[in-house]
Motif scaffolding. Structure first.
Motif, PDB file in Angstrom:
ATOM      1  N   ASP A  75      -8.608 -15.097  -3.896  1.00  0.00           N
ATOM      2  CA  ASP A  75      -7.449 -14.230  -3.675  1.00  0.00           C
ATOM      3  C   ASP A  75      -7.815 -12.788  -3.324  1.00  0.00           C
ATOM      4  O   ASP A  75      -6.960 -11.908  -3.328  1.00  0.00           O
ATOM      5  N   GLY A  76      -9.088 -12.525  -3.031  1.00  0.00           N
ATOM      6  CA  GLY A  76      -9.496 -11.174  -2.646  1.00  0.00           C
ATOM      7  C   GLY A  76      -9.518 -10.172  -3.781  1.00  0.00           C
ATOM      8  O   GLY A  76      -9.667  -8.973  -3.538  1.00  0.00           O
ATOM      9  N   SER A  77      -9.425 -10.639  -5.024  1.00  0.00           N
ATOM     10  CA  SER A  77      -9.379  -9.701  -6.153  1.00  0.00           C
ATOM     11  C   SER A  77     -10.682  -8.926  -6.309  1.00  0.00           C
ATOM     12  O   SER A  77     -10.677  -7.784  -6.792  1.00  0.00           O
ATOM     13  N   ILE A  78     -11.803  -9.516  -5.892  1.00  0.00           N
ATOM     14  CA  ILE A  78     -13.092  -8.838  -6.052  1.00  0.00           C
ATOM     15  C   ILE A  78     -13.195  -7.574  -5.202  1.00  0.00           C
ATOM     16  O   ILE A  78     -14.024  -6.700  -5.460  1.00  0.00           O
ATOM     17  N   LEU A  79     -12.330  -7.443  -4.208  1.00  0.00           N
ATOM     18  CA  LEU A  79     -12.403  -6.308  -3.290  1.00  0.00           C
ATOM     19  C   LEU A  79     -11.694  -5.067  -3.820  1.00  0.00           C
ATOM     20  O   LEU A  79     -11.860  -3.975  -3.269  1.00  0.00           O
ATOM     21  N   LEU A  80     -10.916  -5.207  -4.887  1.00  0.00           N
ATOM     22  CA  LEU A  80     -10.129  -4.088  -5.396  1.00  0.00           C
ATOM     23  C   LEU A  80     -10.988  -3.078  -6.150  1.00  0.00           C
ATOM     24  O   LEU A  80     -11.775  -3.443  -7.036  1.00  0.00           O
ATOM     25  N   ASP A  81     -10.840  -1.811  -5.800  1.00  0.00           N
ATOM     26  CA  ASP A  81     -11.534  -0.724  -6.497  1.00  0.00           C
ATOM     27  C   ASP A  81     -10.870  -0.462  -7.849  1.00  0.00           C
ATOM     28  O   ASP A  81      -9.699  -0.802  -8.054  1.00  0.00           O
ATOM     29  N   PRO A  82     -11.591   0.193  -8.771  1.00  0.00           N
ATOM     30  CA  PRO A  82     -10.971   0.580 -10.049  1.00  0.00           C
ATOM     31  C   PRO A  82      -9.827   1.559  -9.824  1.00  0.00           C
ATOM     32  O   PRO A  82      -9.869   2.394  -8.916  1.00  0.00           O
ATOM     33  N   SER A  83      -8.813   1.455 -10.650  1.00  0.00           N
ATOM     34  CA  SER A  83      -7.678   2.375 -10.612  1.00  0.00           C
ATOM     35  C   SER A  83      -7.043   2.361 -11.991  1.00  0.00           C
ATOM     36  O   SER A  83      -7.431   1.574 -12.846  1.00  0.00           O
ATOM     37  N   PRO A  84      -6.056   3.217 -12.232  1.00  0.00           N
ATOM     38  CA  PRO A  84      -5.394   3.208 -13.541  1.00  0.00           C
ATOM     39  C   PRO A  84      -4.799   1.851 -13.907  1.00  0.00           C
ATOM     40  O   PRO A  84      -4.617   1.553 -15.095  1.00  0.00           O
ATOM     41  N   ASN A 314      -4.981  -2.139   2.791  1.00  0.00           N
ATOM     42  CA  ASN A 314      -6.351  -1.684   2.546  1.00  0.00           C
ATOM     43  C   ASN A 314      -6.943  -2.669   1.527  1.00  0.00           C
ATOM     44  O   ASN A 314      -6.368  -2.849   0.438  1.00  0.00           O
ATOM     45  N   CYS A 315      -8.064  -3.288   1.857  1.00  0.00           N
ATOM     46  CA  CYS A 315      -8.621  -4.317   0.979  1.00  0.00           C
ATOM     47  C   CYS A 315      -9.029  -3.793  -0.382  1.00  0.00           C
ATOM     48  O   CYS A 315      -9.166  -4.557  -1.339  1.00  0.00           O
ATOM     49  N   ARG A 316      -9.197  -2.482  -0.500  1.00  0.00           N
ATOM     50  CA  ARG A 316      -9.679  -1.883  -1.749  1.00  0.00           C
ATOM     51  C   ARG A 316      -8.564  -1.553  -2.743  1.00  0.00           C
ATOM     52  O   ARG A 316      -8.848  -1.202  -3.885  1.00  0.00           O
ATOM     53  N   LYS A 317      -7.309  -1.591  -2.299  1.00  0.00           N
ATOM     54  CA  LYS A 317      -6.220  -1.231  -3.222  1.00  0.00           C
ATOM     55  C   LYS A 317      -4.951  -1.998  -2.876  1.00  0.00           C
ATOM     56  O   LYS A 317      -4.761  -2.456  -1.748  1.00  0.00           O
ATOM     57  N   VAL A 318      -4.082  -2.128  -3.879  1.00  0.00           N
ATOM     58  CA  VAL A 318      -2.819  -2.825  -3.666  1.00  0.00           C
ATOM     59  C   VAL A 318      -1.886  -1.916  -2.867  1.00  0.00           C
ATOM     60  O   VAL A 318      -2.053  -0.698  -2.849  1.00  0.00           O
ATOM     61  N   ASN A 319      -0.927  -2.516  -2.225  1.00  0.00           N
ATOM     62  CA  ASN A 319       0.011  -1.756  -1.378  1.00  0.00           C
ATOM     63  C   ASN A 319       0.915  -0.852  -2.225  1.00  0.00           C
ATOM     64  O   ASN A 319       1.173  -1.104  -3.385  1.00  0.00           O
TER      65      ASN A 319
END
Length: 319
Positions: A75-84, A314-319
């Motif tokens: 599901d592409g979850s590995i591409l998400l950068d850290p965020s709050p 953007n693959c690094r963050k949710v919309n």
């Protein structure tokens, strides 16, 4: 007559609804044929350029797809950068200072969105296709990637730590891990064969070369020059003797007790997977054929489809 006409309309509506539901609830290799016919060729060209520049990038993209699918499905979850709100899987033990290729995924996403005229291809699909194209670029087999995955809006470092197979796993732990994802012993051996390309960090094989007995003494001595008892955690060793080529050398190395990782050598250590390893060690054609089948199987692990998830801008963050 009127009732017959009404029945025909209802039947048509039912069939159409069923077709639409099926289309939304399954993956298809033709998913982007109409919405973005240039999608696959664009991904292929960016991957080919990246692998030509640095062969290790091919292994990195393949590994990203593996680690993505083993957490909560592909599901592409590995591409998400850290965020709050995101506890990034990039910080999980199997990925931290090890997972690479994110910049290439960014470049693919930008090129594909430009080719499509808008964001219609998910990051999860980009990763699945990039893994296939990386293998092909390094002399491996091709396969038909089923498409239509959507992107996760969450990630879990805890789930990544719990679900990605560790380099110190025993054979029974590896078998149980793969089984939990719907993959069998044969899939375990075949997909582990992905280690025929790429490198491993010293920190992941130090215990194996200093403490295990099921390793060639000469080979262990070679690796000790790369990986001292203390320090050098990020030093790299090739996972097989032809790490830039997708062949069956990995299995031959295991037969000769030259597996770099403890978990690799467990596949040929007097257990139930020995015969498969030995068979693939002298039959590259069979390995390629079966690898393609297992990659299709793995790529279908719990995809987000229909209206679930999103198509990330953007693959690094949710919309």
């Amino acid at each position: 007559m009127a009732s017959q006409k009404f029945f025909s309309i209802v039947l048509y509506a039912f069939v159409f609804a069923a077709f639409a539901t099926t289309a939304l609830s399954s993956l298809s290799p033709n998913y982007y044929d109409y919405s973005c016919p240039k999608a696959l060729s664009t991904i292929k060209s960016v991957v080919a350029a990246a692998v030509q520049k640095e062969y290790r990038m091919g292994a990195s993209l393949l590994r990203l797809h593996f680690h993505d699918c083993f957490v909560n499905g592909c599901d592409g979850s590995i591409l998400l950068d850290p965020s709050p709100t995101i506890d990034s899987e990039k910080n999980a033990l199997p990925n931290f200072q090890s997972a690479r290729g994110f910049e290439v995924v960014d470049a693919i996403k930008e090129a594909v969105d430009e080719a499509c005229g808008k964001p219609v291809v998910s990051c999860a699909d980009i990763l699945a296709v990039a893994a296939r194209d990386s293998v092909v670029a390094l002399g491996g087999p091709t396969w038909e990637v089923k498409l239509g995955r959507r992107d996760s809006t969450t990630a879990s470092r805890e789930a990544a730590n719990a679900n990605i197979p560790a380099p110190f796993f025993s054979l029974s732990e590896l078998i149980d891990n793969f089984k939990s994802h719907g993959l069998n012993e044969k899939d375990l051996v075949i997909l582990s064969g992905g280690h025929t390309i790429g490198n491993a960090r010293c920190a992941t094989f130090r215990d194996h070369i200093y403490n295990d007995s099921n390793i060639s003494p000469h080979f262990a001595k070679e690796l000790k020059h790369i990986c001292p008892r203390k320090g050098g955690d990020l030093n790299l060793a090739p996972l097989d003797r032809t790490a830039a080529k997708f062949d069956s050398a990995y299995f031959g190395d295991l037969v000769h007790k030259k597996g770099v990782l403890h978990s690799d050598q467990e596949l040929f250590n007097g257990g139930s997977t020995d015969s498969l390893v030995k068979s693939y060690s002298h039959n590259t054609k069979a390995f390629h054929k079966d690898f393609a089948k297992s990659m299709i199987k793995m790529g279908n692990i719990k995809p987000l489809i229909g209206n679930r998830g999103e198509i990330r801008l953007n693959c690094r963050k949710v919309n």
